[in-house]
Design a protein around this motif. Sequence first.
Motif, mmCIF file in Angstrom:
data_model
loop_
_atom_site.group_PDB
_atom_site.id
_atom_site.type_symbol
_atom_site.label_atom_id
_atom_site.label_comp_id
_atom_site.label_asym_id
_atom_site.label_seq_id
_atom_site.Cartn_x
_atom_site.Cartn_y
_atom_site.Cartn_z
ATOM 1 N N LYS A 128 0.833 -1.207 0.000
ATOM 2 C CA LYS A 128 0.000 0.000 0.000
ATOM 3 C C LYS A 128 0.863 1.250 0.000
ATOM 4 N N VAL A 129 0.481 2.217 -0.815
ATOM 5 C CA VAL A 129 1.179 3.499 -0.846
ATOM 6 C C VAL A 129 0.771 4.307 0.378
ATOM 7 N N VAL A 130 1.743 4.591 1.232
ATOM 8 C CA VAL A 130 1.480 5.466 2.379
ATOM 9 C C VAL A 130 1.567 6.917 1.943
ATOM 10 N N SER A 131 2.585 7.228 1.140
ATOM 11 C CA SER A 131 2.740 8.596 0.696
ATOM 12 C C SER A 131 3.691 8.675 -0.485
ATOM 13 N N PRO A 132 3.311 9.399 -1.553
ATOM 14 C CA PRO A 132 4.283 9.718 -2.596
ATOM 15 C C PRO A 132 5.098 10.934 -2.145
ATOM 16 N N ILE A 133 6.379 10.935 -2.411
ATOM 17 C CA ILE A 133 7.245 12.046 -2.012
ATOM 18 C C ILE A 133 7.182 13.134 -3.074
ATOM 19 N N ASP A 134 7.125 14.381 -2.658
ATOM 20 C CA ASP A 134 7.013 15.504 -3.590
ATOM 21 C C ASP A 134 8.114 15.478 -4.643
ATOM 22 N N ASP A 135 7.725 15.884 -5.872
ATOM 23 C CA ASP A 135 8.685 16.099 -6.962
ATOM 24 C C ASP A 135 9.494 14.854 -7.308
ATOM 25 N N THR A 136 8.867 13.691 -7.263
ATOM 26 C CA THR A 136 9.515 12.432 -7.621
ATOM 27 C C THR A 136 8.708 11.763 -8.730
ATOM 28 N N LYS A 140 4.730 12.700 -9.684
ATOM 29 C CA LYS A 140 4.464 13.238 -11.025
ATOM 30 C C LYS A 140 3.556 12.323 -11.829
ATOM 31 N N ALA A 141 3.576 11.014 -11.523
ATOM 32 C CA ALA A 141 2.715 10.058 -12.229
ATOM 33 C C ALA A 141 1.301 10.035 -11.663
ATOM 34 N N GLY A 142 1.057 10.793 -10.595
ATOM 35 C CA GLY A 142 -0.288 10.858 -10.021
ATOM 36 C C GLY A 142 -0.605 9.776 -9.019
ATOM 37 N N ILE A 143 0.405 9.038 -8.551
ATOM 38 C CA ILE A 143 0.178 8.027 -7.511
ATOM 39 C C ILE A 143 -0.218 8.740 -6.222
ATOM 40 N N GLU A 144 -1.205 8.186 -5.510
ATOM 41 C CA GLU A 144 -1.750 8.850 -4.325
ATOM 42 C C GLU A 144 -1.639 7.958 -3.092
ATOM 43 N N ALA A 145 -1.635 8.603 -1.933
ATOM 44 C CA ALA A 145 -1.674 7.861 -0.672
ATOM 45 C C ALA A 145 -2.926 6.995 -0.637
ATOM 46 N N GLY A 146 -2.769 5.733 -0.228
ATOM 47 C CA GLY A 146 -3.895 4.815 -0.161
ATOM 48 C C GLY A 146 -4.000 3.879 -1.350
ATOM 49 N N ASP A 147 -3.302 4.174 -2.442
ATOM 50 C CA ASP A 147 -3.318 3.276 -3.594
ATOM 51 C C ASP A 147 -2.700 1.927 -3.208
ATOM 52 N N VAL A 191 0.541 2.304 -14.397
ATOM 53 C CA VAL A 191 1.344 3.495 -14.658
ATOM 54 C C VAL A 191 2.770 3.041 -14.949
ATOM 55 N N LYS A 192 3.391 3.713 -15.868
ATOM 56 C CA LYS A 192 4.788 3.426 -16.208
ATOM 57 C C LYS A 192 5.641 4.569 -15.659
ATOM 58 N N LEU A 193 6.654 4.221 -14.910
ATOM 59 C CA LEU A 193 7.512 5.214 -14.297
ATOM 60 C C LEU A 193 8.959 4.967 -14.696
ATOM 61 N N THR A 194 9.745 6.020 -14.665
ATOM 62 C CA THR A 194 11.178 5.918 -14.904
ATOM 63 C C THR A 194 11.905 6.212 -13.606
ATOM 64 N N ARG A 195 12.683 5.253 -13.152
ATOM 65 C CA ARG A 195 13.427 5.439 -11.898
ATOM 66 C C ARG A 195 14.365 6.637 -12.021
ATOM 67 N N ALA A 196 14.576 7.291 -10.891
ATOM 68 C CA ALA A 196 15.436 8.468 -10.879
ATOM 69 C C ALA A 196 16.205 8.523 -9.570
ATOM 70 N N VAL A 197 17.251 9.333 -9.559
ATOM 71 C CA VAL A 197 17.916 9.637 -8.300
ATOM 72 C C VAL A 197 17.008 10.607 -7.556
ATOM 73 N N ILE A 198 16.518 10.173 -6.406
ATOM 74 C CA ILE A 198 15.556 10.972 -5.651
ATOM 75 C C ILE A 198 16.319 11.948 -4.759
ATOM 76 N N LYS A 199 16.280 13.198 -5.131
ATOM 77 C CA LYS A 199 16.906 14.237 -4.316
ATOM 78 C C LYS A 199 15.797 14.916 -3.531
ATOM 79 N N VAL A 200 15.782 14.671 -2.258
ATOM 80 C CA VAL A 200 14.679 15.122 -1.424
ATOM 81 C C VAL A 200 15.029 16.442 -0.746
ATOM 82 N N THR A 201 14.210 17.445 -0.999
ATOM 83 C CA THR A 201 14.295 18.700 -0.247
ATOM 84 C C THR A 201 13.225 18.627 0.823
#
Length: 445
Positions: A128-136, A140-147, A191-201
């Motif tokens: 279960k998705v608890v939370s998508p992190i901003d700007d990742t 950006k793919a529209g995944i939401e908490a609770g999915d 949804v199709k996503l492209t992995r990235a280096v997640i730089k978290v602010t």
Amino acid sequence: MLHLRRFAQPSTLALTIMLGMYGSAWAQQPPPEIATESIQLDPAARKAPLPLDELRTFAEVLDRIKAAYVEPVDDKTLLENAIKGMLSNLDPHSAYLEPEAFAELQESTSGEFGGLGIEVGIEDGFIKVVSPIDDTPASKAGIEAGDLIVKIDGKPTKGMSMMDAVGMMRGKPGSDISLSLVREGGKPFSVKLTRAVIKVTSVKSQMLEPGYGYLRVTQFQINTGEEVGKALAKMRKENGKKLNGLVLDLRNNPGGVLQAAVEVSDHFLTDGLIVYTKGRIPNSELRFNADAADASEGVQLVVLINGGSASASEIVAGALQDQKRGVVMGTDSFGKGSVQTVLPLNNDRALKLTTALYYTPNGRSIQAQGIEPDITVTRAKLTREQAAEGVREADLAGHLGNGNGGPERPTMAPIASDSPRPQDDDYQLGQALNLLKGLNLTRGK
């Protein structure tokens, strides 16, 4: 600003307390000088006799598997699987960390790591998705908490372990991955996503309107408390004077380091208890109090939370709510009120073990309950109606002037804004700002 005096605990606290979420936990790396010390155990646990019958059964099962399983299995694999089983059946947050997982957990506090930017948990055997992190990629793919993630690259997740799911979603930046999700009992979608280096602010801030600031904390990293202090000072400088109101946004904040949650709370409190923890081992009894410094200058405060606000963010919301420091608005938080301790083992392995529950200043345990907002405001989509053309008194020929000499106000065309404001498309944020304005009006500011 670190408040190390709060951590004046026995030197045998050979670990770092963290309150991170499930699959992408946030943990502070244990300082080298204490990483090899041992934790103080409950004396009763030390004296408990060994369960000889159960140990004999374990040895018998091990022997039978080695002798009769269809394929040969080495001792190391069997014993490591047994350890994983012990941990995974305690609670969703305890885990046995092999070298790669332990390294990733330590890496995550630096604010830069590879993956999709999703905090995940387990519900009914699904991821279960608890939370998508901003700007990742995830947000950006529209995944939401609770999915619910029902498939990863076509492989069903039902019954999959948390560590295995996280391992599949992490990968080389630039590589693609497909997730199948179910939202609120609806039909599966991919949804199709492209992995990235997640730089978290972890901290973002801006002025919403003159006098009213916005402070977003996306998760609690080691330096988050310091960054919040800088953001408050920056907004005050931009405003030219003390702020009239501030929105502290903790929505979809999955948690993080306990020390950071304490420091952020302390920026808004001048005294009193922030949080305390209770567990079986003596080291788990911790209490954190605010000091007299007030980086926020007592600004009117609204705290936004939702179902993706978990762990450390619930500590902050609960402390500010109990201390009557701000109004908590939004929807019920996630309800993760347990404390995990990272216990380094030999061979670069570790245990992530739940060792305590945390409590708000009024003694509330939010475990499996969450923080209930003072004012419930659900998420909503905003649609704007076109202003109807009309005629005002000041448009009429021969109209009388204002008796007090005030300026006339004829009908004006709508003014298009070149810089859209976040509150224009965020209903909850707009309501928080309106509440701050109302509080200032009623208090004569």
